[in-house]
Scaffold this motif. Structure first.
Motif, PDB file in Angstrom:
ATOM      1  N   ARG A  33      -1.168  -1.946 129.706  1.00 56.70           N
ATOM      2  CA  ARG A  33      -2.063  -1.113 130.502  1.00 56.70           C
ATOM      3  C   ARG A  33      -1.725   0.371 130.329  1.00 56.70           C
ATOM      4  O   ARG A  33      -0.660   0.829 130.760  1.00 56.70           O
ATOM      5  CB  ARG A  33      -1.963  -1.477 131.989  1.00 56.70           C
ATOM      6  CG  ARG A  33      -2.338  -2.921 132.318  1.00 56.70           C
ATOM      7  CD  ARG A  33      -2.455  -3.128 133.819  1.00 56.70           C
ATOM      8  NE  ARG A  33      -2.686  -4.525 134.153  1.00 56.70           N
ATOM      9  CZ  ARG A  33      -1.744  -5.372 134.533  1.00 56.70           C
ATOM     10  NH1 ARG A  33      -0.487  -4.951 134.629  1.00 56.70           N
ATOM     11  NH2 ARG A  33      -2.035  -6.623 134.817  1.00 56.70           N
ATOM     12  N   ASP A  34      -2.619   1.091 129.664  1.00 61.13           N
ATOM     13  CA  ASP A  34      -2.523   2.545 129.530  1.00 61.13           C
ATOM     14  C   ASP A  34      -1.136   2.998 129.073  1.00 61.13           C
ATOM     15  O   ASP A  34      -0.561   3.946 129.597  1.00 61.13           O
ATOM     16  CB  ASP A  34      -2.889   3.216 130.859  1.00 61.13           C
ATOM     17  CG  ASP A  34      -3.155   4.710 130.704  1.00 61.13           C
ATOM     18  OD1 ASP A  34      -3.664   5.103 129.643  1.00 61.13           O
ATOM     19  OD2 ASP A  34      -2.841   5.480 131.642  1.00 61.13           O
ATOM     20  N   VAL A  35      -0.581   2.310 128.075  1.00 63.42           N
ATOM     21  CA  VAL A  35       0.770   2.626 127.601  1.00 63.42           C
ATOM     22  C   VAL A  35       0.770   3.928 126.807  1.00 63.42           C
ATOM     23  O   VAL A  35      -0.037   4.129 125.905  1.00 63.42           O
ATOM     24  CB  VAL A  35       1.339   1.468 126.757  1.00 63.42           C
ATOM     25  CG1 VAL A  35       2.549   1.914 125.945  1.00 63.42           C
ATOM     26  CG2 VAL A  35       1.739   0.311 127.663  1.00 63.42           C
ATOM     27  N   ARG A  36       1.703   4.776 127.178  1.00 62.46           N
ATOM     28  CA  ARG A  36       1.892   6.057 126.496  1.00 62.46           C
ATOM     29  C   ARG A  36       3.337   6.136 126.004  1.00 62.46           C
ATOM     30  O   ARG A  36       4.252   5.723 126.714  1.00 62.46           O
ATOM     31  CB  ARG A  36       1.590   7.228 127.443  1.00 62.46           C
ATOM     32  CG  ARG A  36       0.138   7.211 127.925  1.00 62.46           C
ATOM     33  CD  ARG A  36      -0.161   8.218 129.018  1.00 62.46           C
ATOM     34  NE  ARG A  36      -1.558   8.097 129.418  1.00 62.46           N
ATOM     35  CZ  ARG A  36      -2.570   8.711 128.825  1.00 62.46           C
ATOM     36  NH1 ARG A  36      -2.309   9.533 127.806  1.00 62.46           N
ATOM     37  NH2 ARG A  36      -3.816   8.524 129.213  1.00 62.46           N
ATOM     38  N   VAL A  37       3.493   6.660 124.799  1.00 60.69           N
ATOM     39  CA  VAL A  37       4.825   6.784 124.206  1.00 60.69           C
ATOM     40  C   VAL A  37       5.078   8.244 123.881  1.00 60.69           C
ATOM     41  O   VAL A  37       4.223   8.915 123.282  1.00 60.69           O
ATOM     42  CB  VAL A  37       4.955   5.919 122.937  1.00 60.69           C
ATOM     43  CG1 VAL A  37       6.324   6.140 122.281  1.00 60.69           C
ATOM     44  CG2 VAL A  37       4.765   4.440 123.272  1.00 60.69           C
ATOM     45  N   PHE A  85      12.395   7.960 121.296  1.00 62.85           N
ATOM     46  CA  PHE A  85      11.074   7.591 121.780  1.00 62.85           C
ATOM     47  C   PHE A  85      11.196   6.784 123.073  1.00 62.85           C
ATOM     48  O   PHE A  85      12.153   6.021 123.246  1.00 62.85           O
ATOM     49  CB  PHE A  85      10.312   6.764 120.738  1.00 62.85           C
ATOM     50  CG  PHE A  85       9.891   7.551 119.531  1.00 62.85           C
ATOM     51  CD1 PHE A  85       8.665   8.195 119.496  1.00 62.85           C
ATOM     52  CD2 PHE A  85      10.731   7.665 118.432  1.00 62.85           C
ATOM     53  CE1 PHE A  85       8.280   8.932 118.388  1.00 62.85           C
ATOM     54  CE2 PHE A  85      10.363   8.397 117.318  1.00 62.85           C
ATOM     55  CZ  PHE A  85       9.126   9.033 117.293  1.00 62.85           C
ATOM     56  N   GLU A  86      10.232   6.927 123.966  1.00 63.38           N
ATOM     57  CA  GLU A  86      10.258   6.196 125.224  1.00 63.38           C
ATOM     58  C   GLU A  86       8.848   6.024 125.769  1.00 63.38           C
ATOM     59  O   GLU A  86       7.936   6.795 125.440  1.00 63.38           O
ATOM     60  CB  GLU A  86      11.106   6.946 126.265  1.00 63.38           C
ATOM     61  CG  GLU A  86      10.557   8.320 126.620  1.00 63.38           C
ATOM     62  CD  GLU A  86      11.428   9.060 127.617  1.00 63.38           C
ATOM     63  OE1 GLU A  86      12.364   8.442 128.148  1.00 63.38           O
ATOM     64  OE2 GLU A  86      11.168  10.257 127.854  1.00 63.38           O
ATOM     65  N   ILE A  87       8.665   4.978 126.587  1.00 62.83           N
ATOM     66  CA  ILE A  87       7.397   4.790 127.283  1.00 62.83           C
ATOM     67  C   ILE A  87       7.343   5.808 128.418  1.00 62.83           C
ATOM     68  O   ILE A  87       8.216   5.836 129.285  1.00 62.83           O
ATOM     69  CB  ILE A  87       7.272   3.357 127.839  1.00 62.83           C
ATOM     70  CG1 ILE A  87       7.200   2.343 126.687  1.00 62.83           C
ATOM     71  CG2 ILE A  87       6.021   3.230 128.713  1.00 62.83           C
ATOM     72  CD1 ILE A  87       7.125   0.896 127.131  1.00 62.83           C
ATOM     73  N   THR A  88       6.326   6.654 128.397  1.00 62.38           N
ATOM     74  CA  THR A  88       6.215   7.707 129.410  1.00 62.38           C
ATOM     75  C   THR A  88       5.129   7.427 130.442  1.00 62.38           C
ATOM     76  O   THR A  88       4.995   8.164 131.424  1.00 62.38           O
ATOM     77  CB  THR A  88       5.925   9.058 128.736  1.00 62.38           C
ATOM     78  OG1 THR A  88       4.734   8.935 127.934  1.00 62.38           O
ATOM     79  CG2 THR A  88       7.085   9.489 127.847  1.00 62.38           C
TER      80      THR A  88
END
Length: 297
Positions: A33-37, A85-88
């Motif tokens: 759901r609406d994943v941002r990296v 990198f990380e899920i933001t």
């Protein structure tokens, strides 16, 4: 008092009995759901809000050029993003579990047993000094608790299931003794050894010739139909996605520019980039999956 019609009650009973009932909704095994990296080193967002759901037996394709964010999205789902990198933003749920709540040890339990992956270069994921069958058997022992002899027997069964000729012979061979297509089958056997519910195939057929590629895609489709395995198929090739997927996401520069059922996106692409991909790939085999009747409707 108005007398009640003697036939009214039975009629209501019959109407209730014959009323159609909606089938129970199957919960997703993977929900993105609406994943941002984000890239901490570059102080920028590189994946801009990807969303999709997968129920058992379904397949979602993710297509786009190199650098479009396909692989980063998959690594975010698997919890193996590269350093920096990380899920933001957004969330990932695997079999109802929010991955943001997972400890490293719980992640280790989940990978392979609930969600697994096959990548582009199988030789990079197999130990060159260990016989391939022993590597499949080791996954079985660690993930399912089988004893050594049981794991060996089951590993041979898995090598047979991925259509390797003479699986007992292949069990005793080293990675360098096998072709690229055979190595990819071994990797698939390893990935499904513990019975995962979701398999991510990230450019799994890119380095293979056309004939072997078709065989691997047929194998993945067969696993999906027989076991209810849910698939995420990542590729730059629309023909690959057309062969096995129900839904497709088209990514460009970290953003989903088009998303929908495969037949709809391929026959009636709305975004200019999708239309360009379709036009480029028709000459490389996509035309085999395009129904002229549907395309003209």
């Amino acid at each position: 008092m108005t007398p009640r019609s003697p036939s009214s009650a039975p009629e209501r009973t019959r109407a209730t009995a014959t009323a159609p009932t909606a089938p129970p909704k199957v919960p997703p095994v993977l929900s993105v759901r609406d994943v941002r990296v984000g890239d901490r080193a570059g102080h920028r967002e590189v994946v801009h809000g990807v969303s999709f759901e997968l129920t058992p037996g379904k397949a979602v394709g993710v297509v786009g050029e190199s650098g479009s964010g396909k692989t980063l999205t998959c690594r975010a789902v698997l919890g193996i993003l590269p350093r920096h990198f990380e899920i933001t933003g957004g969330s990932v749920e695997i079999a109802g579990t929010d991955t943001a709540t997972l400890t490293p040890s719980r992640w280790t339990e989940l990978r392979g047993a609930t969600i697994s992956a096959v990548f582009q270069d199988p030789a990079s994921y197999l130990n060159p000094s260990v016989r391939v069958g022993a590597q499949v058997a080791e996954v079985l022992r660690v993930k399912t608790g089988l004893k050594r002899r049981q794991a060996r027997h089951r590993a041979v069964e898995l090598l047979r299931a991925v259509r390797l000729r003479d699986p007992a012979l292949v069990y005793g061979q080293y990675p360098h003794e096998l072709s690229g297509g055979m190595l990819q089958r071994v990797l698939i056997a390893t990935a499904v050894a513990a019975g995962p519910r979701v398999l991510i195939a990230d450019e799994a057929t890119t380095a293979l010739d056309v004939t072997v590629q078709a065989e691997i895609l047929d194998l993945l489709d067969e696993l999906r139909e027989e076991s209810g395995l849910a698939l995420v198929v990542v590729s730059h090739d629309l023909a690959v996605v057309a062969q096995v997927c129900d839904e497709v996401l088209v990514m460009r520069q970290g953003e989903v520019v088009e998303q929908g059922p495969v037949h709809q996106v391929l026959h009636h692409p709305r975004h200019p980039y999708t239309r360009l991909l379709v036009a480029e790939h028709e000459q490389y085999g996509l035309d085999r999956f395009l129904d002229p009747t549907e395309a003209s409707s």
